[in-house]
Enzyme design. Structure first.
Site, short mmCIF file in Angstrom:
data_model
loop_
_atom_site.label_atom_id
_atom_site.label_comp_id
_atom_site.label_asym_id
_atom_site.label_seq_id
_atom_site.Cartn_x
_atom_site.Cartn_y
_atom_site.Cartn_z
N LEU A 15 25.08 16.43 -34.92
CA LEU A 15 25.66 16.31 -35.53
C LEU A 15 25.08 15.01 -36.00
CD1 LEU A 15 28.87 17.44 -34.08
CD2 LEU A 15 27.79 18.73 -35.95
N LYS A 64 18.23 10.26 -21.72
CA LYS A 64 19.60 9.30 -21.62
C LYS A 64 19.16 7.95 -20.39
CE LYS A 64 23.46 9.98 -23.91
NZ LYS A 64 24.95 10.33 -23.49
N GLY A 125 28.12 13.25 -13.41
CA GLY A 125 27.51 12.84 -14.65
C GLY A 125 27.27 11.94 -15.24
N GLN A 150 29.80 15.01 -3.61
CA GLN A 150 28.98 14.45 -3.13
C GLN A 150 28.68 13.07 -4.65
OE1 GLN A 150 28.40 16.86 -2.04
NE2 GLN A 150 27.67 17.49 0.10
N ARG A 151 28.68 14.29 -5.19
CA ARG A 151 28.52 13.44 -6.66
C ARG A 151 29.54 12.16 -6.18
NH1 ARG A 151 25.14 16.07 -11.64
NH2 ARG A 151 25.36 13.76 -12.09
N GLY A 228 36.45 16.09 -29.00
CA GLY A 228 35.65 15.36 -28.33
C GLY A 228 35.19 14.28 -29.32
#
Length: 263
Positions: A15, A64, A125, A150-151, A228
């Site tokens: 977008l 990124k 993330g 764990q993350r 969002g």
């Protein structure tokens, strides 16, 4: 003429071109904004082109994190988050920034979402890292949950947060979905409806579909909700200001994104 682009893979349905076309036109600037499909292995070559011919670019998945190693300078915030989404080119040098974190906070303020904690970020993330960083910098107590514990623990330790089980959602006053749940399967939600809190606000960073099951169930519960798109528009507007010194109207960019989505 100013040249901009979004780099990522895939970017066919981005977008960003629609939003930045509005920004250029509304500010009376002559320029273009392209979508460059850029797999990870093509990033070094693409950035050479950016050094030569572009004022700036946006980066999206999967670039990124990888981009940091290819830039001449990276802002302290982007270094802490570990991700760059905006690159500015000046005299052949590339400067990296992250406008996701401040864009998220600006979107909350514009939407009247109270900055009240505890805030629970679902997902550890790239998006989750930016949101958690932003909320912590704003002074909130921040919790994080991830499907892989764990993350969540690693992110909590790095940023000074708290990794929690999903059941803690009932006690949160701000819930943010920074996972991809709801994107591939519109009938899916990252959180069972019975775990929604009695009061507070819910934000879903997924915007395809715009009204996810997560948001619909939160709205039915009487919670304040935000899609969002406001964050998408604000991070784009802040990137545009880094490139040009001018801040386009984020609500106009959001409307351009809505039209591109067909909603």
């Amino acid at each position: 003429m100013l040249r901009f682009a979004v780099l990522g893979h895939p970017v066919a349905h981005s977008l960003s071109p629609a939003m930045h076309a509005f920004a250029l036109e509304s500010l009376g600037l002559e320029g273009s904004y392209e979508a460059w499909d850029t797999p990870l292995e093509a990033l070094p070559g693409r950035l050479k082109e950016v050094r030569r011919a572009f004022r700036g670019v946006n980066l999206t998945l999967p670039l990124k994190e990888a981009a940091l190693a290819h830039l001449d300078w990276v802002s302290p915030e982007a270094q802490r988050i570990g991700a760059v989404n905006t690159v500015l080119q000046v005299e052949g040098r590339l400067f990296g920034f992250n406008t996701d974190a401040p864009g998220f906070l600006e979107a909350l303020k514009a939407g009247g979402i109270p900055l009240k904690g505890p805030a629970l970020v679902l997902g550890a993330g790239g998006a989750g890292r930016a949101v958690a960083f932003a909320l912590r910098e704003a002074g909130l107590e921040v919790w994080v949950w991830n499907r892989t514990p764990q993350r969540a623990l690693a992110l909590a330790e790095e940023f000074g947060l708290r990794a929690v089980p999903l059941e803690k959602a009932r006690e949160a006053r701000l819930l943010v979905n920074a996972t991809r749940v709801g994107l591939e399967d519109p009938s899916a939600s990252p959180l069972p409806a019975e775990l929604l809190p009695e009061e507070g606000a819910v934000v879903d960073l997924v915007y395809r579909p715009l009204w996810t099951r997560f948001l619909r169930e939160a709205q039915e519960r009487g919670l304040k909700v935000q899609t969002g798109l406001p964050m998408l528009a604000w991070q784009g507007a802040l990137a545009f200001r880094l490139w040009t010194g001018l801040l386009p109207d984020p609500s106009g960019m959001e409307e351009a994104a809505r039209r591109a989505l067909g909603v």
